[in-house]
Motif scaffolding. Structure first.
Motif, PDB file in Angstrom:
ATOM      1  N   ALA A   1      45.096  17.755  54.580  1.00 31.52           N
ATOM      2  CA  ALA A   1      45.536  17.368  53.237  1.00 31.52           C
ATOM      3  C   ALA A   1      45.285  15.867  53.099  1.00 31.52           C
ATOM      4  O   ALA A   1      45.208  15.136  54.093  1.00 31.52           O
ATOM      5  N   VAL A   2      45.152  15.426  51.850  1.00 28.75           N
ATOM      6  CA  VAL A   2      44.863  14.010  51.587  1.00 28.75           C
ATOM      7  C   VAL A   2      45.971  13.445  50.690  1.00 28.75           C
ATOM      8  O   VAL A   2      45.871  13.498  49.462  1.00 28.75           O
ATOM      9  N   PRO A   3      47.034  12.917  51.295  1.00 29.40           N
ATOM     10  CA  PRO A   3      48.160  12.457  50.477  1.00 29.40           C
ATOM     11  C   PRO A   3      47.814  11.241  49.616  1.00 29.40           C
ATOM     12  O   PRO A   3      48.359  11.089  48.521  1.00 29.40           O
TER      13      PRO A   3
ATOM     14  N   ALA B   1      40.531  15.594  43.111  1.00 26.60           N
ATOM     15  CA  ALA B   1      40.821  16.394  44.314  1.00 26.60           C
ATOM     16  C   ALA B   1      39.936  15.920  45.452  1.00 26.60           C
ATOM     17  O   ALA B   1      38.838  15.416  45.202  1.00 26.60           O
ATOM     18  N   PRO B   2      40.372  16.108  46.687  1.00 21.98           N
ATOM     19  CA  PRO B   2      39.527  15.712  47.806  1.00 21.98           C
ATOM     20  C   PRO B   2      38.229  16.523  47.840  1.00 21.98           C
ATOM     21  O   PRO B   2      38.214  17.693  47.457  1.00 21.98           O
TER      22      PRO B   2
ATOM     23  N   ASN C   1      45.060  11.541  44.520  1.00 24.59           N
ATOM     24  CA  ASN C   1      44.424  12.551  43.676  1.00 24.59           C
ATOM     25  C   ASN C   1      45.474  13.456  43.038  1.00 24.59           C
ATOM     26  O   ASN C   1      46.622  13.502  43.492  1.00 24.59           O
ATOM     27  N   CYS C   2      45.033  14.206  42.027  1.00 17.17           N
ATOM     28  CA  CYS C   2      45.959  15.164  41.389  1.00 17.17           C
ATOM     29  C   CYS C   2      46.335  16.280  42.357  1.00 17.17           C
ATOM     30  O   CYS C   2      47.499  16.659  42.447  1.00 17.17           O
ATOM     31  N   VAL C   3      45.348  16.834  43.043  1.00  9.51           N
ATOM     32  CA  VAL C   3      45.686  17.812  44.081  1.00  9.51           C
ATOM     33  C   VAL C   3      45.303  17.235  45.440  1.00  9.51           C
ATOM     34  O   VAL C   3      44.336  16.479  45.560  1.00  9.51           O
ATOM     35  N   LYS C   4      46.102  17.569  46.424  1.00  6.15           N
ATOM     36  CA  LYS C   4      45.978  16.900  47.721  1.00  6.15           C
ATOM     37  C   LYS C   4      45.125  17.674  48.724  1.00  6.15           C
ATOM     38  O   LYS C   4      44.903  17.202  49.828  1.00  6.15           O
ATOM     39  N   CYS C   5      44.690  18.888  48.345  1.00  8.05           N
ATOM     40  CA  CYS C   5      43.836  19.674  49.236  1.00  8.05           C
ATOM     41  C   CYS C   5      42.528  20.011  48.529  1.00  8.05           C
ATOM     42  O   CYS C   5      42.497  20.182  47.306  1.00  8.05           O
ATOM     43  N   ARG C   6      41.461  20.138  49.305  1.00  7.13           N
ATOM     44  CA  ARG C   6      40.130  20.362  48.726  1.00  7.13           C
ATOM     45  C   ARG C   6      39.982  21.769  48.140  1.00  7.13           C
ATOM     46  O   ARG C   6      40.203  22.755  48.851  1.00  7.13           O
TER      47      ARG C   6
ATOM     48  N   CYS D   1      50.888  21.219  42.546  1.00  5.85           N
ATOM     49  CA  CYS D   1      50.750  19.953  43.288  1.00  5.85           C
ATOM     50  C   CYS D   1      51.353  18.766  42.541  1.00  5.85           C
ATOM     51  O   CYS D   1      51.532  17.690  43.116  1.00  5.85           O
ATOM     52  N   LYS D   2      51.701  18.964  41.267  1.00  6.37           N
ATOM     53  CA  LYS D   2      52.153  17.827  40.435  1.00  6.37           C
ATOM     54  C   LYS D   2      53.418  17.187  40.988  1.00  6.37           C
ATOM     55  O   LYS D   2      53.643  15.982  40.826  1.00  6.37           O
ATOM     56  N   LYS D   3      54.229  17.997  41.680  1.00  5.60           N
ATOM     57  CA  LYS D   3      55.484  17.436  42.213  1.00  5.60           C
ATOM     58  C   LYS D   3      55.193  16.268  43.161  1.00  5.60           C
ATOM     59  O   LYS D   3      55.943  15.288  43.207  1.00  5.60           O
ATOM     60  N   TRP D   4      54.064  16.353  43.904  1.00 10.03           N
ATOM     61  CA  TRP D   4      53.749  15.278  44.859  1.00 10.03           C
ATOM     62  C   TRP D   4      53.314  14.017  44.129  1.00 10.03           C
ATOM     63  O   TRP D   4      53.764  12.925  44.455  1.00 10.03           O
ATOM     64  N   LEU D   5      52.459  14.205  43.145  1.00  7.61           N
ATOM     65  CA  LEU D   5      51.997  13.035  42.379  1.00  7.61           C
ATOM     66  C   LEU D   5      53.169  12.402  41.626  1.00  7.61           C
ATOM     67  O   LEU D   5      53.316  11.169  41.607  1.00  7.61           O
TER      68      LEU D   5
END
Ligand code: URA
Length: 187
Positions: free
Chosen positions: A28-30, A45-46, A83-88, A103-107
Protein backbone atom coordinates in the motif's frame (compact mmCIF):
# COMPACT_ATOMS: atom_id res chain seq x y z
CA UNK A 1 2.48 14.09 18.26
CA UNK A 2 1.23 14.92 14.79
CA UNK A 3 4.14 12.84 13.38
CA UNK A 4 3.16 9.93 15.57
CA UNK A 5 -0.48 10.10 14.50
CA UNK A 6 0.45 10.24 10.81
CA UNK A 7 2.85 7.36 11.30
CA UNK A 8 0.14 5.29 13.00
CA UNK A 9 -2.29 6.19 10.25
CA UNK A 10 0.23 5.03 7.62
CA UNK A 11 0.60 1.74 9.51
CA UNK A 12 -3.18 1.29 9.50
CA UNK A 13 -3.30 2.05 5.78
CA UNK A 14 -0.60 -0.56 5.10
CA UNK A 15 -2.75 -3.18 6.86
CA UNK A 16 -6.07 -2.10 5.32
CA UNK A 17 -8.20 -4.79 3.69
CA UNK A 18 -11.39 -2.71 3.34
CA UNK A 19 -11.68 -3.09 -0.43
CA UNK A 20 -10.66 -5.63 -3.08
CA UNK A 21 -7.67 -3.52 -4.21
CA UNK A 22 -5.84 -4.71 -1.10
CA UNK A 23 -5.76 -8.25 -2.52
CA UNK A 24 -3.82 -7.25 -5.62
CA UNK A 25 -1.26 -4.97 -4.04
CA UNK A 26 2.41 -5.56 -3.31
CA UNK A 27 2.59 -2.59 -0.96
CA UNK A 28 0.00 0.00 0.00
CA UNK A 29 1.15 3.58 -0.58
CA UNK A 30 0.02 5.76 2.34
CA UNK A 31 1.90 8.85 1.18
CA UNK A 32 4.99 10.64 2.39
CA UNK A 33 6.56 14.01 2.96
CA UNK A 34 6.76 16.96 5.23
CA UNK A 35 4.03 17.39 7.77
CA UNK A 36 4.09 21.12 8.45
CA UNK A 37 4.58 22.71 5.04
CA UNK A 38 0.90 23.49 4.67
CA UNK A 39 0.86 21.90 1.22
CA UNK A 40 -0.70 18.56 0.40
CA UNK A 41 -0.56 17.05 -3.10
CA UNK A 42 -3.23 14.52 -3.99
CA UNK A 43 -2.99 12.23 -7.02
CA UNK A 44 -5.19 9.37 -8.13
CA UNK A 45 -3.77 5.94 -7.30
CA UNK A 46 -0.42 4.18 -7.12
CA UNK A 47 0.99 2.72 -10.34
CA UNK A 48 3.38 -0.22 -10.78
CA UNK A 49 6.53 1.43 -9.38
CA UNK A 50 4.61 2.94 -6.47
CA UNK A 51 3.10 -0.47 -5.67
CA UNK A 52 6.57 -2.03 -5.74
CA UNK A 53 8.23 0.61 -3.55
CA UNK A 54 5.35 1.75 -1.33
CA UNK A 55 5.99 5.40 -2.20
CA UNK A 56 3.87 7.87 -4.18
CA UNK A 57 4.86 9.23 -7.58
CA UNK A 58 8.12 7.38 -8.10
CA UNK A 59 7.45 6.20 -11.68
CA UNK A 60 7.22 8.12 -14.96
CA UNK A 61 4.40 10.37 -13.77
CA UNK A 62 6.48 11.06 -10.67
CA UNK A 63 9.40 12.19 -12.78
CA UNK A 64 7.17 14.71 -14.53
CA UNK A 65 5.69 15.75 -11.19
CA UNK A 66 9.22 16.44 -9.93
CA UNK A 67 9.86 18.72 -12.91
CA UNK A 68 6.58 20.51 -12.32
CA UNK A 69 7.37 21.00 -8.64
CA UNK A 70 10.74 22.43 -9.58
CA UNK A 71 9.01 24.84 -11.97
CA UNK A 72 6.66 25.84 -9.14
CA UNK A 73 9.65 26.42 -6.85
CA UNK A 74 8.58 23.59 -4.56
CA UNK A 75 11.09 21.23 -3.01
CA UNK A 76 9.46 17.78 -3.17
CA UNK A 77 10.74 16.89 0.30
CA UNK A 78 8.96 19.98 1.67
CA UNK A 79 5.42 18.85 0.86
CA UNK A 80 3.22 15.88 1.66
CA UNK A 81 2.20 13.71 -1.31
CA UNK A 82 -0.54 11.11 -1.34
CA UNK A 83 -3.30 9.63 -3.51
CA UNK A 84 -7.06 9.16 -3.40
CA UNK A 85 -6.69 5.40 -3.19
CA UNK A 86 -3.72 3.85 -1.46
CA UNK A 87 -3.51 0.57 -3.40
CA UNK A 88 -2.83 0.05 -7.11
CA UNK A 89 -5.87 -0.71 -9.25
CA UNK A 90 -5.29 -3.67 -11.63
CA UNK A 91 -3.60 -2.67 -14.90
CA UNK A 92 -3.63 0.94 -13.69
CA UNK A 93 -7.33 1.36 -14.44
CA UNK A 94 -9.08 4.29 -12.75
CA UNK A 95 -10.23 3.54 -9.21
CA UNK A 96 -13.97 2.86 -9.19
CA UNK A 97 -16.60 4.60 -7.08
CA UNK A 98 -16.62 1.93 -4.39
CA UNK A 99 -12.83 1.94 -4.06
CA UNK A 100 -12.72 5.73 -3.88
CA UNK A 101 -15.50 5.82 -1.32
CA UNK A 102 -13.97 3.09 0.82
CA UNK A 103 -10.51 4.67 0.77
CA UNK A 104 -11.76 8.22 1.44
CA UNK A 105 -11.59 7.69 5.20
CA UNK A 106 -7.77 7.56 4.95
CA UNK A 107 -7.45 10.71 2.88
CA UNK A 108 -9.92 12.52 5.14
CA UNK A 109 -7.87 11.51 8.20
CA UNK A 110 -4.66 12.69 6.54
CA UNK A 111 -6.24 16.04 5.69
CA UNK A 112 -7.59 16.38 9.25
CA UNK A 113 -4.10 15.80 10.67
CA UNK A 114 -2.10 17.82 8.16
CA UNK A 115 -4.54 20.74 8.03
CA UNK A 116 -3.06 21.91 4.71
CA UNK A 117 -3.36 25.57 3.77
CA UNK A 118 -3.44 24.47 0.15
CA UNK A 119 -4.33 21.13 -1.43
CA UNK A 120 -2.87 20.62 -4.89
CA UNK A 121 -5.22 18.40 -6.85
CA UNK A 122 -3.74 16.35 -9.69
CA UNK A 123 -6.34 15.28 -12.21
CA UNK A 124 -10.05 14.85 -12.49
CA UNK A 125 -10.37 11.77 -10.27
CA UNK A 126 -8.90 13.65 -7.31
CA UNK A 127 -10.91 16.76 -8.23
CA UNK A 128 -14.19 14.84 -8.10
CA UNK A 129 -13.18 12.88 -5.02
CA UNK A 130 -12.22 15.95 -2.99
CA UNK A 131 -14.60 18.64 -4.21
CA UNK A 132 -17.40 16.91 -6.14
CA UNK A 133 -16.48 19.14 -9.12
CA UNK A 134 -15.87 17.67 -12.56
CA UNK A 135 -14.71 20.45 -14.86
CA UNK A 136 -10.98 20.56 -14.60
CA UNK A 137 -10.75 22.83 -17.64
CA UNK A 138 -12.64 25.57 -15.76
CA UNK A 139 -10.70 25.19 -12.52
CA UNK A 140 -7.07 24.45 -13.37
CA UNK A 141 -4.22 26.89 -12.81
CA UNK A 142 -5.81 28.89 -10.02
CA UNK A 143 -6.89 28.68 -6.41
CA UNK A 144 -10.49 27.71 -5.67
CA UNK A 145 -12.09 27.48 -2.27
CA UNK A 146 -14.72 24.89 -1.35
CA UNK A 147 -16.07 24.43 2.17
CA UNK A 148 -13.33 26.63 3.62
CA UNK A 149 -10.47 24.64 2.05
CA UNK A 150 -8.22 26.15 -0.61
CA UNK A 151 -7.36 24.00 -3.63
CA UNK A 152 -5.03 24.47 -6.56
CA UNK A 153 -6.26 22.27 -9.39
CA UNK A 154 -4.20 21.01 -12.29
CA UNK A 155 -4.14 18.09 -14.71
CA UNK A 156 -2.71 14.70 -13.82
CA UNK A 157 0.96 14.30 -14.84
CA UNK A 158 0.08 10.96 -16.54
CA UNK A 159 -2.23 12.90 -18.87
CA UNK A 160 0.72 15.21 -19.56
CA UNK A 161 2.77 12.18 -20.59
CA UNK A 162 0.09 11.19 -23.10
CA UNK A 163 -0.85 14.59 -24.53
CA UNK A 164 1.59 17.34 -25.43
CA UNK A 165 -0.99 20.11 -24.94
CA UNK A 166 -1.70 18.92 -21.40
CA UNK A 167 2.01 18.87 -20.61
CA UNK A 168 2.20 22.48 -21.75
CA UNK A 169 -0.78 23.43 -19.59
CA UNK A 170 0.78 21.61 -16.63
CA UNK A 171 3.93 23.74 -16.90
CA UNK A 172 1.86 26.93 -17.29
CA UNK A 173 -0.12 25.95 -14.19
CA UNK A 174 3.12 25.25 -12.31
CA UNK A 175 4.35 28.76 -13.14
CA UNK A 176 1.06 30.19 -11.85
CA UNK A 177 1.42 28.11 -8.72
CA UNK A 178 4.84 29.63 -8.07
CA UNK A 179 3.30 33.14 -8.13
CA UNK A 180 0.38 32.03 -5.96
CA UNK A 181 2.68 30.50 -3.35
CA UNK A 182 4.82 33.66 -3.22
CA UNK A 183 1.63 35.65 -2.68
CA UNK A 184 0.33 33.28 0.03
CA UNK A 185 3.71 33.45 1.83
CA UNK A 186 3.51 37.22 2.03
CA UNK A 187 0.02 37.18 3.48
N1 URA B 1 -0.18 8.34 -10.38
C1 URA B 1 -0.81 8.72 -9.25
O1 URA B 1 -1.90 9.27 -9.28
N2 URA B 1 -0.21 8.51 -8.13
C2 URA B 1 0.99 7.95 -8.03
O2 URA B 1 1.47 7.79 -6.91
C3 URA B 1 1.63 7.59 -9.22
C4 URA B 1 1.03 7.79 -10.37
Amino acid sequence: MKDRKLYDLAEDIRKCTSCPLSRGRTLAVPGEGKIDSGILIVGEAPGAEEDRLGQPFVGRAGKLLNELLETAGIDRSDVFITNCVKCRPPKNRNPNTLELKTCKKWLDSQIALLKPKLIIILGRVALKNLTGKEKIKDLHGKVSEFDGQKYFVTYHPSAGLRFKWIKEVLFEDAKNLKKILAHLKNK
